[in-house]
Design a protein around this motif. Structure first.
Motif, PDB file in Angstrom:
ATOM      1  N   ARG A 175      11.038   1.881   3.821  1.00 28.51           N
ATOM      2  CA  ARG A 175      10.041   2.616   2.849  1.00 28.51           C
ATOM      3  C   ARG A 175       9.691   3.801   3.574  1.00 28.51           C
ATOM      4  NH1 ARG A 175       8.738  -2.827   1.461  1.00 28.51           N
ATOM      5  NH2 ARG A 175       8.095  -2.983  -0.400  1.00 28.51           N
ATOM      6  N   GLY A 176       9.985   4.239   4.656  1.00 23.41           N
ATOM      7  CA  GLY A 176       9.376   5.331   5.365  1.00 23.41           C
ATOM      8  C   GLY A 176      10.088   6.264   5.379  1.00 23.41           C
ATOM      9  N   ASP A 177       9.562   7.699   5.927  1.00 26.46           N
ATOM     10  CA  ASP A 177      10.116   8.843   6.279  1.00 26.46           C
ATOM     11  C   ASP A 177      10.634   8.968   7.513  1.00 26.46           C
ATOM     12  OD1 ASP A 177      10.240  10.377   3.520  1.00 26.46           O
ATOM     13  OD2 ASP A 177       8.204   9.593   3.751  1.00 26.46           O
ATOM     14  N   GLY A 178      10.219   8.139   8.571  1.00 30.47           N
ATOM     15  CA  GLY A 178      10.699   8.270   9.912  1.00 30.47           C
ATOM     16  C   GLY A 178      10.029   7.140  10.678  1.00 30.47           C
ATOM     17  N   TYR A 179      10.254   6.779  12.040  1.00 29.29           N
ATOM     18  CA  TYR A 179      10.018   5.982  12.646  1.00 29.29           C
ATOM     19  C   TYR A 179       9.188   6.407  13.934  1.00 29.29           C
ATOM     20  CZ  TYR A 179       9.748   1.215  14.876  1.00 29.29           C
ATOM     21  OH  TYR A 179       9.232  -0.050  15.592  1.00 29.29           O
TER      22      TYR A 179
ATOM     23  N   ALA B 205       0.756  -1.244   0.035  1.00 28.35           N
ATOM     24  CA  ALA B 205       0.061  -0.146   0.137  1.00 28.35           C
ATOM     25  C   ALA B 205       0.875   1.217  -0.044  1.00 28.35           C
ATOM     26  CB  ALA B 205      -0.868   0.060   1.223  1.00 28.35           C
ATOM     27  N   ILE B 206       1.988   1.236   0.785  1.00 24.72           N
ATOM     28  CA  ILE B 206       2.732   2.452   0.822  1.00 24.72           C
ATOM     29  C   ILE B 206       3.481   2.629  -0.639  1.00 24.72           C
ATOM     30  CG2 ILE B 206       5.099   3.333   1.622  1.00 24.72           C
ATOM     31  CD1 ILE B 206       4.503   1.812   4.363  1.00 24.72           C
ATOM     32  N   ASP B 207       3.682   1.524  -1.281  1.00 26.09           N
ATOM     33  CA  ASP B 207       4.274   1.727  -2.842  1.00 26.09           C
ATOM     34  C   ASP B 207       3.174   2.365  -3.742  1.00 26.09           C
ATOM     35  OD1 ASP B 207       6.768   0.486  -1.671  1.00 26.09           O
ATOM     36  OD2 ASP B 207       6.101  -1.774  -2.280  1.00 26.09           O
ATOM     37  N   VAL B 208       1.946   1.598  -3.559  1.00 27.54           N
ATOM     38  CA  VAL B 208       0.970   2.118  -4.429  1.00 27.54           C
ATOM     39  C   VAL B 208       0.534   3.560  -4.096  1.00 27.54           C
ATOM     40  CG1 VAL B 208      -1.548   2.068  -5.007  1.00 27.54           C
ATOM     41  CG2 VAL B 208       0.034   0.092  -4.684  1.00 27.54           C
TER      42      VAL B 208
ATOM     43  N   LEU C 152      18.069  -0.831  13.451  1.00 26.93           N
ATOM     44  CA  LEU C 152      17.364  -1.471  12.386  1.00 26.93           C
ATOM     45  C   LEU C 152      16.964  -0.824  11.418  1.00 26.93           C
ATOM     46  CD1 LEU C 152      16.771  -4.285  11.141  1.00 26.93           C
ATOM     47  CD2 LEU C 152      14.591  -4.603  12.703  1.00 26.93           C
ATOM     48  N   VAL C 153      16.135   0.213  11.806  1.00 27.30           N
ATOM     49  CA  VAL C 153      15.706   1.339  10.955  1.00 27.30           C
ATOM     50  C   VAL C 153      16.737   1.967  10.157  1.00 27.30           C
ATOM     51  CG1 VAL C 153      14.692   3.462  10.741  1.00 27.30           C
ATOM     52  CG2 VAL C 153      13.737   1.886  12.545  1.00 27.30           C
TER      53      VAL C 153
ATOM     54  N   LEU D 216       3.390  12.650  -0.446  1.00 28.11           N
ATOM     55  CA  LEU D 216       3.329  13.102   1.199  1.00 28.11           C
ATOM     56  C   LEU D 216       4.435  12.110   1.636  1.00 28.11           C
ATOM     57  CD1 LEU D 216      -0.472  13.380   1.788  1.00 28.11           C
ATOM     58  CD2 LEU D 216       1.250  15.457   1.200  1.00 28.11           C
ATOM     59  N   PRO D 217       5.011  12.554   2.922  1.00 27.30           N
ATOM     60  CA  PRO D 217       5.765  11.917   3.664  1.00 27.30           C
ATOM     61  C   PRO D 217       4.972  10.714   4.286  1.00 27.30           C
ATOM     62  CG  PRO D 217       6.186  14.314   4.200  1.00 27.30           C
ATOM     63  CD  PRO D 217       5.254  14.060   3.468  1.00 27.30           C
ATOM     64  N   ILE D 218       5.626   9.413   4.585  1.00 27.79           N
ATOM     65  CA  ILE D 218       5.032   8.548   5.279  1.00 27.79           C
ATOM     66  C   ILE D 218       5.796   7.931   6.276  1.00 27.79           C
ATOM     67  CG2 ILE D 218       3.618   6.341   4.955  1.00 27.79           C
ATOM     68  CD1 ILE D 218       3.293   6.789   2.078  1.00 27.79           C
TER      69      ILE D 218
END
Length: 289
Positions: free
Chosen positions: A196-200, A139-142, A217-218, A178-180
């Protein structure tokens, strides 16, 4: 360090005047963002760890709530903590998020997604609980594919979603995606954030050692994916009564943003708590009342 604040309708209620007053005062105090949580549906016996969730808690839809907040404010950023991504179809979600960002003039910038922890909630929306992590990854990729796509359309053929030559307009404010951010308390969530993320945004019930291991790990997952680990943000939960020493401690652990919650049951008490916190940490804001 940036400071944001959380508003949960489950605990503070769904009165529109109270929500608007809370959001406006948070903005006046200089908080960077307002976060809201999500549960799509609850049921008797649902538990998060040892805590049984009362099924009548009024979790308002987070994106509808943030749209309302955006209309009542002018500067504060909008965040979710967390949006249960596997329970949303990314094609419709891409449109909703882009619309909120556009109408709020670029404030839907702290979307934080998670995978959910209640099997009954997943079943209720037709999602296999065991595959919700892979579904979230896709879903993030989409979402990003749709935001980046132009008038020629984009195509995708995955495990959970498929479409051909699809166009999704309008785009978020400024034309970019948008940032995710990724929320969670597991190493799978940490890997997802790095890949895949812009933050944790790690959960609250973790030992200090586990937090450190997950943040590493991030960063290592980001590096292995060819991404810059130093570009990733770390958001953490804070408390309304936290001290400067505690903020410095969290900063030393890599935190770049803290999200606090008020404890007072009424609007006046919440305003007083926010004002006191803003004064204590010299948040940039107009004169406090």
């Amino acid at each position: 360090m940036r400071f944001a604040i959380s508003y949960s309708t489950a605990h503070s209620g769904v009165d529109p005047d109270a929500i608007a007053a809370f959001a406006r005062h948070a903005e006046e105090c200089g908080f960077e963002a307002l976060y809201v949580p999500e549960h799509v549906a609850l049921y008797p016996g649902a538990k998060l760890g040892p805590w049984e969730i009362p099924p009548t808690l009024p979790f308002a839809d987070p994106l509808d709530t943030l749209t309302f907040v955006a209309a009542a404010t002018s500067r504060i950023l909008l965040g979710t903590g967390v949006l249960l991504l596997p329970y949303h179809h990314p094609v419709t979600l891409a449109k909703r998020l882009a619309t909120i960002d556009l109408l709020s003039r670029g404030r839907m910038r702290l979307l934080t997604v998670g995978v959910g922890a209640l099997p009954g909630e997943a079943r209720a929306v037709g999602v296999d609980f065991g595959t919700r992590g892979r579904r979230a990854d896709e879903a993030i990729d989409v979402l990003r594919l749709l935001w980046e796509g132009g008038e020629e359309g984009v195509s995708h053929a995955g495990e959970f979603f498929a479409f051909e030559n699809l166009c999704s307009f309008p785009k978020p404010s400024g034309g970019a995606g948008l940032p995710i951010h990724v929320g969670g308390s597991s190493r799978a969530a940490a890997r997802r954030a790095g890949q895949r993320g812009d933050g944790y945004f790690p959960g609250g019930a973790l030992t200090r050692a586990e937090r450190a291991a997950q943040w590493e790990l991030v960063r290592s997952s980001a590096a292995e994916a060819g991404r810059d680990p130093d570009a990733l943000e770390q958001t953490r939960w804070g408390t309304i009564d936290m001290t400067g020493d505690r903020v410095e401690e969290l900063a030393a652990q890599g935190a770049t943003r803290l999200v606090i919650s008020t404890s007072a049951p009424d609007v006046d008490g919440q305003r007083e708590e926010m004002s006191a916190f803003a004064r204590r940490f010299s948040l940039t804001a107009p004169a406090l009342t």
